[in-house]
Scaffold this motif. Structure first.
Motif, PDB file in Angstrom:
ATOM      1  N   HIS A  39      -4.919  -1.853 -13.034  1.00  0.00           N
ATOM      2  CA  HIS A  39      -4.950  -1.124 -11.761  1.00  0.00           C
ATOM      3  C   HIS A  39      -5.530  -1.986 -10.637  1.00  0.00           C
ATOM      4  CE1 HIS A  39      -3.320   2.650 -12.887  1.00  0.00           C
ATOM      5  NE2 HIS A  39      -4.362   3.121 -13.543  1.00  0.00           N
ATOM      6  N   THR A  40      -6.534  -2.795 -10.951  1.00  0.00           N
ATOM      7  CA  THR A  40      -7.120  -3.626  -9.889  1.00  0.00           C
ATOM      8  C   THR A  40      -6.154  -4.711  -9.430  1.00  0.00           C
ATOM      9  OG1 THR A  40      -8.160  -5.295 -11.345  1.00  0.00           O
ATOM     10  CG2 THR A  40      -9.436  -3.278 -10.864  1.00  0.00           C
ATOM     11  N   ARG A  41      -5.132  -4.993 -10.236  1.00  0.00           N
ATOM     12  CA  ARG A  41      -4.133  -6.004  -9.872  1.00  0.00           C
ATOM     13  C   ARG A  41      -2.932  -5.400  -9.165  1.00  0.00           C
ATOM     14  NH1 ARG A  41      -6.893  -9.708  -9.107  1.00  0.00           N
ATOM     15  NH2 ARG A  41      -8.194  -7.883  -8.780  1.00  0.00           N
ATOM     16  N   GLN A  42      -2.859  -4.088  -9.062  1.00  0.00           N
ATOM     17  CA  GLN A  42      -1.725  -3.430  -8.410  1.00  0.00           C
ATOM     18  C   GLN A  42      -1.963  -3.351  -6.903  1.00  0.00           C
ATOM     19  OE1 GLN A  42      -1.881   0.204 -10.718  1.00  0.00           O
ATOM     20  NE2 GLN A  42      -0.124  -0.384 -11.962  1.00  0.00           N
ATOM     21  N   ALA A  43      -1.231  -4.147  -6.162  1.00  0.00           N
ATOM     22  CA  ALA A  43      -1.383  -4.165  -4.710  1.00  0.00           C
ATOM     23  C   ALA A  43      -0.299  -3.351  -4.012  1.00  0.00           C
ATOM     24  CB  ALA A  43      -1.365  -5.602  -4.203  1.00  0.00           C
ATOM     25  N   PHE A  44       0.701  -2.887  -4.758  1.00  0.00           N
ATOM     26  CA  PHE A  44       1.809  -2.175  -4.123  1.00  0.00           C
ATOM     27  C   PHE A  44       1.454  -0.717  -3.844  1.00  0.00           C
ATOM     28  CE2 PHE A  44       2.578  -1.777  -8.701  1.00  0.00           C
ATOM     29  CZ  PHE A  44       2.879  -0.430  -8.857  1.00  0.00           C
ATOM     30  N   ARG A  45       2.122  -0.160  -2.839  1.00  0.00           N
ATOM     31  CA  ARG A  45       1.934   1.248  -2.464  1.00  0.00           C
ATOM     32  C   ARG A  45       3.199   2.005  -2.842  1.00  0.00           C
ATOM     33  NH1 ARG A  45       1.446   2.136   3.144  1.00  0.00           N
ATOM     34  NH2 ARG A  45       2.609   0.216   3.489  1.00  0.00           N
ATOM     35  N   PRO A  46       3.129   2.892  -3.809  1.00  0.00           N
ATOM     36  CA  PRO A  46       4.343   3.566  -4.278  1.00  0.00           C
ATOM     37  C   PRO A  46       4.782   4.702  -3.365  1.00  0.00           C
ATOM     38  CG  PRO A  46       2.461   4.413  -5.461  1.00  0.00           C
ATOM     39  CD  PRO A  46       1.939   3.317  -4.579  1.00  0.00           C
ATOM     40  N   GLY A  47       6.087   4.912  -3.311  1.00  0.00           N
ATOM     41  CA  GLY A  47       6.624   6.113  -2.703  1.00  0.00           C
ATOM     42  C   GLY A  47       6.645   7.224  -3.748  1.00  0.00           C
ATOM     43  N   ARG A  48       7.084   8.398  -3.364  1.00  0.00           N
ATOM     44  CA  ARG A  48       7.059   9.538  -4.278  1.00  0.00           C
ATOM     45  C   ARG A  48       7.875   9.273  -5.543  1.00  0.00           C
ATOM     46  NH1 ARG A  48       9.738  14.338  -5.464  1.00  0.00           N
ATOM     47  NH2 ARG A  48       8.355  16.103  -5.913  1.00  0.00           N
ATOM     48  N   GLU A  49       9.057   8.665  -5.399  1.00  0.00           N
ATOM     49  CA  GLU A  49       9.931   8.444  -6.549  1.00  0.00           C
ATOM     50  C   GLU A  49       9.459   7.307  -7.451  1.00  0.00           C
ATOM     51  OE1 GLU A  49      13.799   7.826  -4.882  1.00  0.00           O
ATOM     52  OE2 GLU A  49      14.308   9.955  -5.019  1.00  0.00           O
ATOM     53  N   SER A  50       8.480   6.531  -6.995  1.00  0.00           N
ATOM     54  CA  SER A  50       7.983   5.423  -7.815  1.00  0.00           C
ATOM     55  C   SER A  50       6.502   5.566  -8.149  1.00  0.00           C
ATOM     56  CB  SER A  50       8.236   4.084  -7.112  1.00  0.00           C
ATOM     57  OG  SER A  50       7.636   4.062  -5.834  1.00  0.00           O
ATOM     58  N   ARG A  51       5.932   6.752  -7.918  1.00  0.00           N
ATOM     59  CA  ARG A  51       4.519   6.971  -8.251  1.00  0.00           C
ATOM     60  C   ARG A  51       4.231   6.707  -9.721  1.00  0.00           C
ATOM     61  NH1 ARG A  51       3.275  12.855  -6.444  1.00  0.00           N
ATOM     62  NH2 ARG A  51       2.049  12.699  -8.359  1.00  0.00           N
ATOM     63  N   TRP A  52       5.179   7.015 -10.573  1.00  0.00           N
ATOM     64  CA  TRP A  52       5.003   6.839 -12.010  1.00  0.00           C
ATOM     65  C   TRP A  52       4.727   5.401 -12.411  1.00  0.00           C
ATOM     66  CZ3 TRP A  52       8.383   3.736 -14.831  1.00  0.00           C
ATOM     67  CH2 TRP A  52       9.554   3.338 -14.152  1.00  0.00           C
ATOM     68  N   LEU A  53       5.171   4.444 -11.577  1.00  0.00           N
ATOM     69  CA  LEU A  53       4.976   3.036 -11.907  1.00  0.00           C
ATOM     70  C   LEU A  53       3.504   2.653 -11.960  1.00  0.00           C
ATOM     71  CD1 LEU A  53       7.782   1.334  -9.795  1.00  0.00           C
ATOM     72  CD2 LEU A  53       7.489   1.154 -12.275  1.00  0.00           C
TER      73      LEU A  53
END
Length: 207
Positions: A45-59
């Motif tokens: 999680h600390t390496r995740q810099a992307f901001r998901p949209g609703r359809e990609s929140r699961w990523l």
């Protein structure tokens, strides 16, 4: 990344949580020898810099759940049977019936964690078998994306790392019911390899 082993004398609402971009706490009694490894999950999680949209929140949870299990396996913290069983839980009927791109279908099944992890694992296997590259290359593209990551952004990233056919698979897995199957130990050995170091120049570009 700063990690705090939180005291177990406190009745925490969660067993672990990321705090900011480079810190996390985990209840001190959380095990390492578990494919659900909370320490590695929160690290991802600390390496995740992307901001998901609703359809990609699961990523967000799907990638963290999968990579925590994969890294646990590669570091010898769990065996292949435990790893495979962990992924297979994503194909349970209640989770397989959820549509990852539609959060209102998740219910209480934690489909974004478990089915999400299985879908990411299947894409990683397909990428490695087809191109020799891994899902971490997709992860890097998502992190580098400017703006929110839409489902189309995700599929495009898979296609750029792999093939247009794999982009179609990624889109279908996220928008339909059903889940991929797990694979045998021999397939894993052939596709992922054994005895490789836990971290390579491409693995966990999440650094």
């Amino acid at each position: 990344v700063l990690f705090v082993a939180a005291p177990t004398t406190v009745d925490w609402a969660y067993a672990a949580q990321e705090v900011g971009d480079a810190a996390a706490w985990v209840a001190a009694d959380r095990p390492l020898h578990d494919p659900r490894n909370a320490w590695l999950h929160e690290y991802v999680h600390t390496r995740q810099a992307f901001r998901p949209g609703r359809e990609s929140r699961w990523l967000v949870e799907g990638t963290a759940t999968y990579l925590a299990a994969l890294l646990s396996l590669r570091q010898g913290l769990v065996d292949y049977g435990a790893y495979r069983d962990h992924l297979a839980a994503g194909a349970a009927p209640s989770r397989a019936d959820a549509v990852l791109a539609a959060p209102d279908t998740w219910g209480e099944t934690r489909a974004e964690y478990r089915k999400g992890a299985l879908v990411v694992a299947d894409l990683d296997r397909r990428l490695r078998a087809t191109t020799g590259r891994s899902f971490q290359a997709v992860f890097a593209r998502l992190n580098a994306h400017d703006g929110r990551v839409a489902l189309s952004t995700f599929a495009t990233a898979v296609g750029a790392v792999g093939t247009e056919g794999l982009a179609t698979v990624a889109r279908r897995r996220a928008t339909t019911r059903g889940a991929p199957a797990t694979w045998e130990r021999a397939v894993h050995r052939r596709t992922f390899g054994w005895g490789a170091p836990a971290v390579t120049t491409e693995e966990v570009v999440v650094r």
